[in-house]
Design a protein around this motif. Structure first.
Motif, mmCIF file in Angstrom:
data_model
loop_
_atom_site.group_PDB
_atom_site.id
_atom_site.type_symbol
_atom_site.label_atom_id
_atom_site.label_comp_id
_atom_site.label_asym_id
_atom_site.label_seq_id
_atom_site.Cartn_x
_atom_site.Cartn_y
_atom_site.Cartn_z
ATOM 1 N N LEU A 183 70.741 -21.268 -36.195
ATOM 2 C CA LEU A 183 71.622 -22.384 -35.824
ATOM 3 C C LEU A 183 71.567 -22.553 -34.310
ATOM 4 O O LEU A 183 71.748 -21.595 -33.566
ATOM 5 N N TYR A 201 76.387 -28.052 -34.317
ATOM 6 C CA TYR A 201 76.310 -27.841 -35.764
ATOM 7 C C TYR A 201 76.636 -29.134 -36.510
ATOM 8 O O TYR A 201 75.962 -29.509 -37.456
ATOM 9 N N SER A 232 77.463 -24.744 -32.104
ATOM 10 C CA SER A 232 77.002 -23.489 -32.698
ATOM 11 C C SER A 232 77.691 -22.310 -32.022
ATOM 12 O O SER A 232 77.899 -22.310 -30.811
#
Length: 781
Positions: free
Chosen positions: A587, A591, A603
């Motif tokens: 990630l 996000y 993230s």
């Protein structure tokens, strides 16, 4: 490999018009198939007069005889145009590359009816054009028929076909090898006879000495009275169609033979060679040479060099050296044809990052029987094109030729494998077309140029190709069982679906890495599996972790200003004793975007941890986390070991700052997780009694892991604690040096009765006592 259709026609006189379709369908995939020159309306012309343009300081007015009594006035701007030249003329209506149409026009007030062309205007790249013609028009060096098609005279009326080859088909690295395959497809006879050059009475003075096991055989001829000059246009055009830049007649002949027969050749300037002795030996460690590309290279003992008995003159199988290069002053050459150990040539070429047409062919294996054929072919051509005098006999050294390969094959096995119905005669006919002949019942002799045929399955594949893959009927297998995914497959597919639903994209990365990066995201291990002869050092050892590949994905996207990334991979990692299936996700960046918020959800470790918990919850699994700082590729302060039922199943954390990628990742051992998934989820009745919630805040050391605190609370409250949440973390110097305040919300319930206040008070008191005793916790009011 590029094939010149003119070279092909010297071996198969009637090349079919559907060559591209036949090659794609029966031989190999074609990367491109293009005419060498795409132009119409071209004729040869004879420049009768050439005067300066009155209104220009660089234009010329010419009159050009185009044949059949037609004389046209053409304005030309080339500096090298002159009366008496035989040139290429694009007449009005002609279309040149780039869809450029020639029209009647006036240039600076003077009528012009056509264009005298340069090779560049015909679409020939500058690197293929002689220096004489680079700055102007092309003109024939001798008189040619006026009005004829210049493309035919220059051998430019041919096509260039580029093949996409698999490593096993080394036979297709020559026009002869391709012609053998095409003749099999067409069922036409192809015969190639070895040429024998006319030798003089002078004995070849060269002596060959082989001092290395890396050389299988070596032939050397001496050719005197060489005239180095430009090659004829037919030879230049064949090389251009094959993607090779013409240099001079000596070098061009060696390249032509390489293309035709697939055997690399090299020519040494005999005067620069200094001696009449050729010694093939291993290089010395640290020995330095300057190759033909002008680069100084340092050699190792495994490299093979050709020497004059004093110093190296060629890097065997790869490239010649500058010190014996053929140039315009060359009058005598030593011509070399040899065969070297493919593995050693491959190692040298890769280590030095020096790829050549020679190294490519030696790496994949040449036909040993063509080495003598190749040197004789080149010598014959040089007597014609360079007026060379070939000395008597060939100096040589070599091992016995390899034994012919024989493969056993029965027609029943062919029919069963391919699902066709051939009889013995039809099978033999197909194999005979490929020059594979029977030598005994069910036993076939393989031609020397097909080093990819060694077992019956190889022969069956050849039968399928020539029979025609499109002619093999498509039938479904007969079975009374319906196909279905296994339980394991369904569970792995469920992991994939969950991650896709969370917004992740699945990737598939290479399993090979640099050896020093294998343990970057795992515990150090010496159980590393490496390839003996890797294509490159970057793809040498099998991975222990999937995160290496995800890291490269992140770097690739970041370099293209794509900083928001969600990717995952499901794949195997490799050890000598097992190949477990792993799951890894990465990630990076934002996000999730939120319409009313510019920043969105960024993230973080906790975002990724929450997703991991959600994934495991689908399988009724609960993970616990233990701080970890011993994994090289993870940030030492933002990394945790993932545990299920006290067994480690992977790691989660932030990438180490030294990797220069701001991303979070986790990796799980799916084998261990799949073993813990219950076949039937456990169901529990919902308690009919009310919950009681209490808050608890206390001060502890900052270095104390929260996981240890939650574990102690859960152990103390046991079955009555149904929910535990950390809802506040407060840090201030007023609390004390390296202190922090943690606030938890605890929810209690019993399935048997309504909990009384005193019951919960008793539990809370036990929790507080243990916190004070174990962690020196101080309650806050």
């Amino acid at each position: 490999m590029k094939i010149s259709t003119h070279m092909l026609k010297t071996l198969i006189h009637e090349v079919p018009s559907n060559l591209k379709e036949l090659t794609n369908g029966y031989i190999t995939e074609i990367e491109s198939y293009e005419p060498l020159v795409v132009a119409t309306g071209l004729v040869t012309g004879h420049v009768l007069t050439c005067i300066d343009h009155p209104n220009s300081d660089h234009l010329h007015i010419t009159t050009v005889d185009l044949g059949n009594g037609l004389v046209e006035q053409i304005v030309c701007g080339a500096p090298n145009v002159a009366a008496g030249q035989y040139v290429i003329v694009a007449t009005p209506g002609a279309v040149l590359p780039g869809n450029f149409e020639i029209k009647h026009s006036k240039i600076r007030g003077v009528e012009s009816n056509g264009m005298i062309c340069s090779l560049r205007e015909l679409g020939i790249e500058d690197k293929y054009v002689e220096d004489t013609y680079k700055e102007g028009i092309f003109f024939f060096k001798e008189a040619v028929p006026v009005g004829a098609n210049p493309l035919e005279l220059l051998n430019l009326n041919q096509d260039s076909m580029e093949l996409s080859l698999t490593p096993n088909r080394s036979d297709l690295l020559s026009v002869l090898g391709f012609a053998y395959d095409l003749s099999a497809v067409l069922n036409k006879k192809l015969t190639y006879h070895e040429e024998t050059p006319l030798e003089s009475d002078t004995l070849n003075p060269v002596v060959v000495q082989n001092d290395t096991e890396g050389c299988n055989r070596y032939f050397a001829r001496t050719l005197n009275h060489i005239q180095v000059k430009s090659s004829p246009e037919w030879l230049r055009s064949d090389l251009i169609a094959s993607g090779i830049r013409p240099i001079n007649n000596v070098v061009d002949v060696t390249n032509y033979v390489v293309l035709q027969l697939g055997v690399p050749l090299h020519a040494f300037d005999r005067q620069k060679f200094e001696t009449d002795k050729v010694v093939i030996r291993n290089a010395k460690d640290g020995e330095e040479v300057v190759t033909l590309d002008g680069v100084k290279r340092q050699l190792k003992a495994k490299d093979i060099v050709i020497t004059n008995g004093l110093y190296p003159v060629a890097l065997a199988g790869v490239m010649g050296l500058e010190n014996t290069m053929v140039d315009e002053q060359t009058t005598s050459i030593i011509l070399e044809a040899a065969s070297f150990d493919p593995k050693r040539i491959s190692e040298t070429s890769k280590r030095l990052d020096l790829r050549s047409d020679s190294s490519l062919r030696f790496e994949r294996g040449i036909d040993e029987t063509r080495v003598r054929m190749a040197i004789n072919k080149a010598a014959s051509m040089l007597t014609e094109l360079a007026h060379a005098e070939v000395t008597k006999e060939i100096a040589m050294t070599g091992l016995p030729y390899p034994k012919p390969v024989k493969v056993e094959l029965q027609v029943e096995k062919v029919n069963k494998t391919l699902g066709i119905k051939l009889d013995e005669a039809a099978l033999r006919d197909i194999l005979k077309r490929l020059n594979i002949i029977p030598v005994a019942e069910h036993m076939y002799l393989i031609p020397s140029y097909r080093n990819d045929i060694r077992i019956p399955a190889d022969l069956i594949e050849e039968v399928a190709r020539i029979y025609g893959l499109n002619n093999i009927p498509m039938t479904l297998p007969k079975t009374n069982q319906l196909g279905a995914y296994s339980k394991r497959q369904n569970q792995v597919l469920k992991f994939r679906r969950i991650l896709r639903n969370l917004g992740y994209n699945e990737v598939i990365n290479y399993s090979l890495l640099k050896t020093q990066e294998v343990n970057l995201f795992t515990q150090p291990s010496e159980d590393v599996i490496s390839i003996l002869h890797p294509l490159s050092e970057d793809k040498k050892s099998l991975r222990h972790s999937l995160i290496n590949g995800l890291l490269e994905n992140a770097r690739y996207h970041a370099s293209r200003q794509i900083n928001d990334l969600k990717v995952f991979e499901v794949g195997k990692v490799y050890f000598s004793h097992e190949e477990p299936l792993h799951l890894s996700a990465l990630l990076m960046g934002t996000y999730q975007q939120i319409g009313w918020s510019k920043e969105g959800i960024q993230s973080s470790f906790f975002v990724l941890k929450g997703q991991l918990d959600a994934i495991l919850a689908h399988f009724d699994l609960v993970a616990t986390y233990e701080k970890a700082s011993d994994i090289e590729g993870f940030h030492p302060g933002v990394c945790a070991k993932v545990m299920i039922q006290n067994e480690p199943i992977g790691y989660i954390g932030k990438l180490h700052p030294s990797l220069e990628v701001d991303a979070y990742t986790f990796e799980l051992n799916l084998e261990r997780i799949l073993a813990k998934i219950e076949p039937q989820p456990k169901f529990e009745t919902i308690s009919k009694y009310p919950n009681i919630t209490r808050d608890l805040a206390f001060v502890v050391d900052r270095n104390l892991e929260v996981g240890k605190i939650t574990k102690l609370i859960e152990q103390t409250a046991r079955k009555f604690l149904v929910d535990l949440k950390l809802f506040d973390v407060y840090r201030d110097d007023k609390l004390g040096e390296n202190k922090q305040s943690l606030a938890f919300s605890l929810t209690f319930n019993s399935k048997e009765k309504t909990l009384e206040a005193q019951d919960v008070d008793k539990l809370m008191k036990s929790i507080v006592n243990r916190l004070q005793f174990e962690f020196k916790a101080e309650l806050r009011g």
